[in-house]
Design a protein around this motif. Structure first.
Motif, mmCIF file in Angstrom:
data_model
loop_
_atom_site.group_PDB
_atom_site.id
_atom_site.type_symbol
_atom_site.label_atom_id
_atom_site.label_comp_id
_atom_site.label_asym_id
_atom_site.label_seq_id
_atom_site.Cartn_x
_atom_site.Cartn_y
_atom_site.Cartn_z
ATOM 1 N N TYR A 136 -26.845 -31.764 -36.897
ATOM 2 C CA TYR A 136 -25.492 -31.722 -36.323
ATOM 3 C C TYR A 136 -25.201 -30.387 -35.648
ATOM 4 O O TYR A 136 -24.053 -29.939 -35.618
ATOM 5 N N HIS A 137 -26.219 -29.778 -35.091
ATOM 6 C CA HIS A 137 -26.118 -28.424 -34.547
ATOM 7 C C HIS A 137 -24.958 -28.256 -33.570
ATOM 8 O O HIS A 137 -24.125 -27.356 -33.720
ATOM 9 N N ASP A 138 -24.882 -29.098 -32.542
ATOM 10 C CA ASP A 138 -23.863 -28.911 -31.502
ATOM 11 C C ASP A 138 -22.447 -29.080 -32.059
ATOM 12 O O ASP A 138 -21.561 -28.266 -31.766
ATOM 13 N N THR A 139 -22.236 -30.125 -32.839
ATOM 14 C CA THR A 139 -20.911 -30.370 -33.422
ATOM 15 C C THR A 139 -20.533 -29.241 -34.363
ATOM 16 O O THR A 139 -19.415 -28.719 -34.312
ATOM 17 N N LEU A 140 -21.459 -28.848 -35.195
ATOM 18 C CA LEU A 140 -21.214 -27.780 -36.157
ATOM 19 C C LEU A 140 -20.888 -26.460 -35.445
ATOM 20 O O LEU A 140 -19.899 -25.797 -35.776
ATOM 21 N N GLU A 141 -21.668 -26.108 -34.462
ATOM 22 C CA GLU A 141 -21.436 -24.864 -33.719
ATOM 23 C C GLU A 141 -20.076 -24.868 -33.028
ATOM 24 O O GLU A 141 -19.390 -23.845 -32.987
ATOM 25 N N ARG A 142 -19.687 -26.013 -32.466
ATOM 26 C CA ARG A 142 -18.395 -26.101 -31.783
ATOM 27 C C ARG A 142 -17.243 -25.812 -32.756
ATOM 28 O O ARG A 142 -16.319 -25.069 -32.433
ATOM 29 N N PHE A 143 -17.320 -26.382 -33.962
ATOM 30 C CA PHE A 143 -16.229 -26.194 -34.920
ATOM 31 C C PHE A 143 -16.290 -24.838 -35.617
ATOM 32 O O PHE A 143 -15.257 -24.322 -36.050
ATOM 33 N N ILE A 144 -17.465 -24.257 -35.718
ATOM 34 C CA ILE A 144 -17.558 -22.889 -36.231
ATOM 35 C C ILE A 144 -16.940 -21.935 -35.199
ATOM 36 O O ILE A 144 -16.141 -21.057 -35.548
ATOM 37 N N ALA A 145 -17.266 -22.145 -33.929
ATOM 38 C CA ALA A 145 -16.728 -21.297 -32.860
ATOM 39 C C ALA A 145 -15.205 -21.382 -32.769
ATOM 40 O O ALA A 145 -14.528 -20.386 -32.493
ATOM 41 N N SER A 146 -14.650 -22.568 -33.024
ATOM 42 C CA SER A 146 -13.193 -22.739 -32.946
ATOM 43 C C SER A 146 -12.487 -22.296 -34.224
ATOM 44 O O SER A 146 -11.262 -22.276 -34.275
ATOM 45 N N GLY A 147 -13.276 -21.949 -35.257
ATOM 46 C CA GLY A 147 -12.684 -21.510 -36.520
ATOM 47 C C GLY A 147 -12.236 -22.635 -37.422
ATOM 48 O O GLY A 147 -11.540 -22.395 -38.419
ATOM 49 N N HIS A 148 -12.626 -23.866 -37.121
ATOM 50 C CA HIS A 148 -12.246 -25.003 -37.957
ATOM 51 C C HIS A 148 -13.212 -25.218 -39.121
ATOM 52 O O HIS A 148 -12.834 -25.802 -40.140
ATOM 53 N N ALA A 159 -11.858 -24.907 -42.657
ATOM 54 C CA ALA A 159 -10.907 -23.799 -42.762
ATOM 55 C C ALA A 159 -9.555 -24.365 -43.172
ATOM 56 O O ALA A 159 -9.246 -25.529 -42.879
ATOM 57 N N PRO A 160 -8.721 -23.578 -43.861
ATOM 58 C CA PRO A 160 -7.400 -24.093 -44.241
ATOM 59 C C PRO A 160 -6.627 -24.707 -43.072
ATOM 60 O O PRO A 160 -5.982 -25.739 -43.230
ATOM 61 N N HIS A 168 -9.634 -35.781 -37.482
ATOM 62 C CA HIS A 168 -10.081 -35.558 -36.097
ATOM 63 C C HIS A 168 -11.406 -34.817 -36.054
ATOM 64 O O HIS A 168 -12.240 -35.071 -35.184
ATOM 65 N N ILE A 169 -11.590 -33.896 -36.971
ATOM 66 C CA ILE A 169 -12.822 -33.128 -37.018
ATOM 67 C C ILE A 169 -13.960 -33.970 -37.573
ATOM 68 O O ILE A 169 -15.048 -34.042 -36.993
ATOM 69 N N LEU A 170 -13.714 -34.635 -38.683
ATOM 70 C CA LEU A 170 -14.778 -35.381 -39.357
ATOM 71 C C LEU A 170 -15.278 -36.567 -38.537
ATOM 72 O O LEU A 170 -16.447 -36.937 -38.635
#
Length: 174
Positions: A136-148, A159-160, A168-170
């Motif tokens: 899930y590299h691309d999805t994971l990186e996108r949400f790490i970058a956005s702080g989610h 993230a809280p 929406h994220i899952l």
């Protein structure tokens, strides 16, 4: 009936503010949030519910109940007469659900992310034989970058600020 309730229910912004206020109030009272919608005093978390979130075995008893044994989901009939008949026959796992590997991965990810501690990539690897970050590299990186999604302590957690919008994220992992 929904149209009536839709008119009187608060909007998303108000609902989010209420959610945050409830979370803060419970934390001030000594409760910890161990799951997106559950709080408990330390050491008093629901062991039953944790079986769902950790994708562990649990037994479903009674009409309409669902269970999960040895990575196999089953459902009991909802109709009480049909349920009674299945019990009398000794049909323990009445209706087995067959899931693809992709469905199993999705369930695992969604359930693990419901825990505030987050998803355990080691447990993912043990269960599926592949690496969560690679899969899930691309999805994971996108949400790490956005702080989610926050990496750390060997887990990936929401993230809280992401807990209120977790669906929406899952869905991006499905």
């Amino acid at each position: 009936p929904y149209s009536y309730w839709q008119k009187i229910l608060p909007d998303d912004v108000t609902t989010e503010k209420q959610y945050i206020a409830i979370c803060r109030g419970l934390e001030r009272a000594g409760f910890i949030q161990y799951e997106l919608s559950n709080f408990a005093l330390p050491g008093r978390e629901s062991r039953h519910n944790l079986h769902y979130w950790l994708v562990e075995d649990y037994i479903g008893l009674g009409a309409g109940a669902s269970g999960f044994i040895r990575r196999q989901r089953y459902k009991k009939p909802e109709d009480i007469e049909l349920w009674t008949h299945s019990v009398q026959r000794g049909d323990i796992l009445y209706e087995l659900e067959s899931e693809t590997k992709a469905q199993q991965k999705t369930d695992f990810i969604i359930m693990q992310f419901r825990l505030t501690r987050g998803l355990d990539p080691q447990a993912y690897k043990e269960r599926f034989g592949t690496d969560f970050v690679t899969d899930y590299h691309d999805t994971l990186e996108r949400f790490i970058a956005s702080g989610h999604i926050l990496p750390g302590n060997g887990f990936f957690q929401l993230a809280p600020k992401a807990r209120f919008v977790s669906n929406h994220i899952l869905q991006e992992f499905a």
